[in-house]
Design a protein around this motif. Structure first.
Motif, mmCIF file in Angstrom:
data_model
loop_
_atom_site.group_PDB
_atom_site.id
_atom_site.type_symbol
_atom_site.label_atom_id
_atom_site.label_comp_id
_atom_site.label_asym_id
_atom_site.label_seq_id
_atom_site.Cartn_x
_atom_site.Cartn_y
_atom_site.Cartn_z
ATOM 1 N N SER A 1 -13.304 -0.825 38.498
ATOM 2 C CA SER A 1 -14.095 -1.934 39.039
ATOM 3 C C SER A 1 -15.535 -1.798 38.588
ATOM 4 O O SER A 1 -15.977 -0.735 38.179
ATOM 5 C CB SER A 1 -14.022 -1.953 40.564
ATOM 6 O OG SER A 1 -14.804 -0.928 41.100
ATOM 7 N N ASN A 2 -16.286 -2.878 38.708
ATOM 8 C CA ASN A 2 -17.683 -2.835 38.285
ATOM 9 C C ASN A 2 -18.627 -2.477 39.429
ATOM 10 O O ASN A 2 -19.814 -2.330 39.220
ATOM 11 C CB ASN A 2 -18.092 -4.174 37.675
ATOM 12 C CG ASN A 2 -18.124 -5.288 38.679
ATOM 13 O OD1 ASN A 2 -17.415 -5.259 39.686
ATOM 14 N ND2 ASN A 2 -18.933 -6.295 38.406
ATOM 15 N N ILE A 3 -18.119 -2.324 40.663
ATOM 16 C CA ILE A 3 -19.011 -1.978 41.769
ATOM 17 C C ILE A 3 -18.872 -0.521 42.191
ATOM 18 O O ILE A 3 -19.610 -0.049 43.031
ATOM 19 C CB ILE A 3 -18.783 -2.903 42.978
ATOM 20 C CG1 ILE A 3 -17.343 -2.834 43.454
ATOM 21 C CG2 ILE A 3 -19.171 -4.327 42.643
ATOM 22 C CD1 ILE A 3 -17.085 -3.623 44.720
ATOM 23 N N GLY A 4 -17.909 0.192 41.656
ATOM 24 C CA GLY A 4 -17.805 1.621 41.882
ATOM 25 C C GLY A 4 -17.156 2.030 43.186
ATOM 26 O O GLY A 4 -17.179 3.192 43.541
ATOM 27 N N LEU B 1 -15.041 -16.910 46.520
ATOM 28 C CA LEU B 1 -14.935 -15.588 45.915
ATOM 29 C C LEU B 1 -16.255 -15.199 45.281
ATOM 30 O O LEU B 1 -16.962 -16.034 44.719
ATOM 31 C CB LEU B 1 -13.839 -15.578 44.849
ATOM 32 C CG LEU B 1 -12.428 -15.856 45.327
ATOM 33 C CD1 LEU B 1 -11.478 -15.872 44.140
ATOM 34 C CD2 LEU B 1 -11.986 -14.833 46.336
ATOM 35 N N ASN B 2 -16.573 -13.922 45.381
ATOM 36 C CA ASN B 2 -17.758 -13.396 44.720
ATOM 37 C C ASN B 2 -17.385 -13.118 43.272
ATOM 38 O O ASN B 2 -16.641 -12.188 42.971
ATOM 39 C CB ASN B 2 -18.245 -12.126 45.424
ATOM 40 C CG ASN B 2 -19.554 -11.639 44.871
ATOM 41 O OD1 ASN B 2 -20.043 -12.138 43.859
ATOM 42 N ND2 ASN B 2 -20.130 -10.657 45.539
ATOM 43 N N GLN B 3 -17.894 -13.927 42.364
ATOM 44 C CA GLN B 3 -17.549 -13.815 40.951
ATOM 45 C C GLN B 3 -18.197 -12.601 40.283
ATOM 46 O O GLN B 3 -17.868 -12.279 39.142
ATOM 47 C CB GLN B 3 -17.961 -15.087 40.209
ATOM 48 C CG GLN B 3 -17.273 -16.342 40.716
ATOM 49 C CD GLN B 3 -15.789 -16.357 40.409
ATOM 50 O OE1 GLN B 3 -15.342 -15.803 39.411
ATOM 51 N NE2 GLN B 3 -15.023 -16.979 41.275
ATOM 52 N N ASP B 4 -19.109 -11.902 40.993
ATOM 53 C CA ASP B 4 -19.756 -10.729 40.405
ATOM 54 C C ASP B 4 -18.890 -9.480 40.517
ATOM 55 O O ASP B 4 -19.108 -8.502 39.809
ATOM 56 C CB ASP B 4 -21.099 -10.468 41.087
ATOM 57 C CG ASP B 4 -22.087 -11.591 40.816
ATOM 58 O OD1 ASP B 4 -21.977 -12.226 39.746
ATOM 59 O OD2 ASP B 4 -22.954 -11.833 41.674
#
Length: 79
Positions: A58-61, A38-41
């Protein structure tokens, strides 16, 4: 005997006394499933609020706002 067991893969049979009777346990090897990396970012936050049923951010928009008003949900359930 359970029908969903592969009898060739059984390594051990345990017969145990429980509650004035005997139970049987089958011990067998099981393949280990590797979990994907999993991508933890990337993070998705879900908040259940007082006026809104759920709000997602979400943090990536890339996700859209997921807001459902509780009053509209309750009205559709009553009808």
């Amino acid at each position: 005997m359970p029908s969903n067991l592969e009898f060739l893969s059984i390594k051990e049979l345990r017969i145990l006394p429980r509650n004035k009777c005997f139970t049987q346990e089958f011990v067998y090897e099981k393949e280990i499933v590797v979990k994907p990396q999993l991508n933890q970012d990337n993070v998705l936050g879900i908040d259940h609020g007082v006026n809104n049923w759920l709000t997602c951010v979400s943090n990536i928009g890339t996700s859209t706002g997921c807001r459902w008003e509780k009053d509209k949900i309750n009205e559709s359930l009553v009808q």
